[in-house]
Motif scaffolding. Sequence first.
Motif, mmCIF file in Angstrom:
data_model
loop_
_atom_site.group_PDB
_atom_site.id
_atom_site.type_symbol
_atom_site.label_atom_id
_atom_site.label_comp_id
_atom_site.label_asym_id
_atom_site.label_seq_id
_atom_site.Cartn_x
_atom_site.Cartn_y
_atom_site.Cartn_z
ATOM 1 N N ARG A 175 5.311 49.043 57.960
ATOM 2 C CA ARG A 175 5.606 47.737 57.406
ATOM 3 C C ARG A 175 6.797 47.817 56.445
ATOM 4 N N ILE B 33 10.373 46.759 57.465
ATOM 5 C CA ILE B 33 10.771 45.366 57.659
ATOM 6 C C ILE B 33 11.557 44.876 56.447
ATOM 7 N N GLU B 34 12.740 44.391 56.711
ATOM 8 C CA GLU B 34 13.568 43.861 55.624
ATOM 9 C C GLU B 34 13.709 42.364 55.820
ATOM 10 N N ARG B 35 14.350 41.734 54.871
ATOM 11 C CA ARG B 35 14.525 40.291 55.006
ATOM 12 C C ARG B 35 15.987 39.927 54.893
ATOM 13 N N ASN C 171 14.357 35.598 56.636
ATOM 14 C CA ASN C 171 13.725 35.945 57.907
ATOM 15 C C ASN C 171 13.523 37.445 58.017
ATOM 16 N N PRO C 172 12.383 37.859 58.517
ATOM 17 C CA PRO C 172 12.154 39.299 58.647
ATOM 18 C C PRO C 172 13.015 39.906 59.759
ATOM 19 N N ASP D 241 6.938 36.573 63.380
ATOM 20 C CA ASP D 241 5.500 36.742 63.198
ATOM 21 C C ASP D 241 4.821 35.699 64.067
#
Lengths: 150, 754
Positions: free
Chosen positions: B632, B635-637, B641-642, B655
């Motif tokens: 997990r 995951i960057e943003r 938005n991921p 997601d």
Amino acid sequence: MTDFKQYCTLKVGDLLLGIEVGEVQEIRRDTSITPVPLSPTDIRGLINLRGQIVTAIDLRRRLGLDDADENAGFMTMVLGTVEEPLALVAETVGDVVEVSVGEFESPPDTLKGEARNMIEGAYKLDRELLLVLNLSVVLELQESGGESAE
Amino acid sequence: MGGMSAIIAEFLAESAENLDSMDQDLVALEKDPSSTEVIERVFRTIHTIKGTCGFLAFSKLEAVTHSAETVLAHLRDGKLKLTPEVTTTLLKAVDSVREILAHIGKDGGEGDGVYSEIEEELDAIDRKVAKGKKKAPSKTAKAAAGEDRPKAKTPPAPASELAEEVTPETARRDLGLKDPLATEDPAPPMVGESSLRVDISVLDLLMNLVGELVLARNQISQNLGGESTPALISASHRLDSITGDLQEAVMRARMQPISVILSTLPRFVRDLSVASGKEIDIDIQGQETDLDKSVIEAIKTSLLHLVRNAVDHGIETPEQREKAGKPRTGKISLRAAHEGGNVAIEVRDDGNGLDSERILQRAAEAGLATPDELEHLTRTQIEQFVFRPGFSTARKVTNVSGRGVGLDVVRANVESIGGAVEMQSEAHRSTTFKIKIPLTLAIVSVILVRAGGQRFALPQASVVELVRLGKGNRELGIEHLHGVPVYRLRGRLLPLVALSEQLGLSSGGIDREESIIVLQGDNHQFGLLVDSIDDSQEIVVKPLGRRLGGLPFAGATILGDGSITLILDVFRIGLGAGVVSDARVRALTADSSDVESAHPPGLQRFLLLQGADDERMAVDLSRVSRLESMDRGRIERVGGNPVVQYRGEILPLIDLQRALPERRASRRSETAEPLNVVSVVICTIDGRSCGLLVHRIIDIVDADLSDSTTGSREGVRACSVIDGRINEIIDLAAVIRLVDPNFFTRDAAPEGEA
């Protein structure tokens, strides 16, 4: 004045076979043999002879005899005079016997089958016969499977 | 007598080398006639041969070299300009010399070839020069060469249209020129002086001995037990490093620079281009790249073939090129370089490229693929067709497509030594062939595997990837297509071959861990099922005996523990299993389209997902390119938005649960107990990739959607009963649009397609 010849003997089943000593490079026991899948049945496998890979021929199968007991021991005779390294596998590889050339006789006509070509003839020893192998036929490998190499 | 033949042998070897370099020099000279250094070198070569054969009494050779020398003297003195015709004549002379030398090498005699024609051509040039000078009769011209004719010549032939002129520049050079006969010291340092000719069999023997030394060393280091003294251990370490160095040094001794082949190419290209009326420059880089001698021998013809192809079919005629707005002179570039443990050789021409339309048409006609399949082929896949045997033999195809004569042979040759050929083509711009070959044939990287209780070695060159099935996954992964085992590898069906079965070995228990080795044999991929993958090693290949030919083994090797291991011949294994001989494109080269065609009509494949509330969803599997588990933390943003960095790209994440419109807002938030590892379904749609963050991936199933109901919320295409549960069939495109309405319209479209 008789000529003498020396033969190295091999035992396969009840047969006593002989190969001229000059042809023999060395005799080994307890060699591990790596089987080659899909190979002709009379090829026992490969032997590591000090870094050289030697093809081992199962003499028993080559002569068309029944398979030996799986757990039976075997010995290998590495041949020194053929171009590619080859070895013969037999139950035992025994002594060197000296025979008089005069004792040699061709195989009887009643001997049939492939064995007929592979056996050059016999020396009459005191108690048994020493069958002389025709190495060029035994190794000549002119069988079906042999020729397809590139 | 023996001394004499030794002298002749030396003379032949030396001359052969000199003539090769002379070929090169002459072609170079044609490009840059002002290079006095090169002219002198050429002159010296011919002069040396002439001198030696006079001593050895080879009169024919002497006559030819004498005439050639005279012409070269004019060139050197600037009395003659090197025109293509002169070059051609001189090259012909070189060929004659070579021919005579070959005869001498064979039976000691000069053979009964008649070389008066070439002598005459050379003499004609000589006379032309003499006449052009007007005041210098031919006798003087010959005297200028510092030599007397050994025998009388035939009367002058009609003068050919040779250009000769003495420009001030050449005249000036003439004055400053040293007499090459007087200068014994060679201007450029000769490589030959620090080298020694060694019989290749001696090197082979050395190689074998080193191989054994390596094994002995391995045995010693394995047997160093606890009671070993520090001295013994340190001695063993030293033995270790010395053996390694020795092995490397012997390997190097077998290496030859690739220039052995490449240096013949300028001449080769020149001859071809003259014959075909094309203007071609050849540019060679990386001549010094070293390769094992045996490899060089093995790729020589393939390389010549590719170059010939480039000249014949790649480069257009000067007129066509002008029309296409290209320079009249075409260019072939060759580049050799080390790449990892391999050598890469690139043959590139700036010709017309491959016409993929034509290839497609031919492929359809030849029945290599159905029209439906053809539509889904990528350019790379289309280009693969030229490597097919059918494409090369049919003349018509060759003429139309402009390529393909014997490319299958090239590929087979390269692959037989563990290499690979790739091709890229840009329509109307260029064609590039890239050969990748191992540095040496003597030492090979292999992967050791187990099957049927025996150990085997697989050359790494043919391994594409390894897939570990593990105990639990076995049933999930391997499927049966009409009784044939296949594995779904990223949406493609990979035919599987069980190694133990292929080799007639008993396969033992089912519960063993099994792995798939994805192999490239011919131009198909297939998966080899093995019991386990043990290790990778560098091994020395030893040939098998004569009686073991025709078996699917490329040789054998002795491992560190002294045991013998057979090296699998990937191509023959595939052939034996019938996966490589298949002449059709089929499942192996096509992609997602085939997944559907391989299934009964009406059934579709779905990836089943479980939501956080135990609800079921399904995604069309043909859209799925990969399944990943990710931390997990990765995951960057970006802009809220991921996203995740994936294979060097930024992959937008969606997601799934959040994206779908909520019906029961109450229960959603608390269910998401964040796991450290998340499952991501990587989907590709219209050439764009995105990752679906899902709660859990359950299974892959075939389902018939004929009795489904339409979806009840946006992003859901339908609802259907699969596996006894109601599943929402996700409409991927709609879901993506829900999250990012501009996903499909944004520019910077990736070039690839699904």
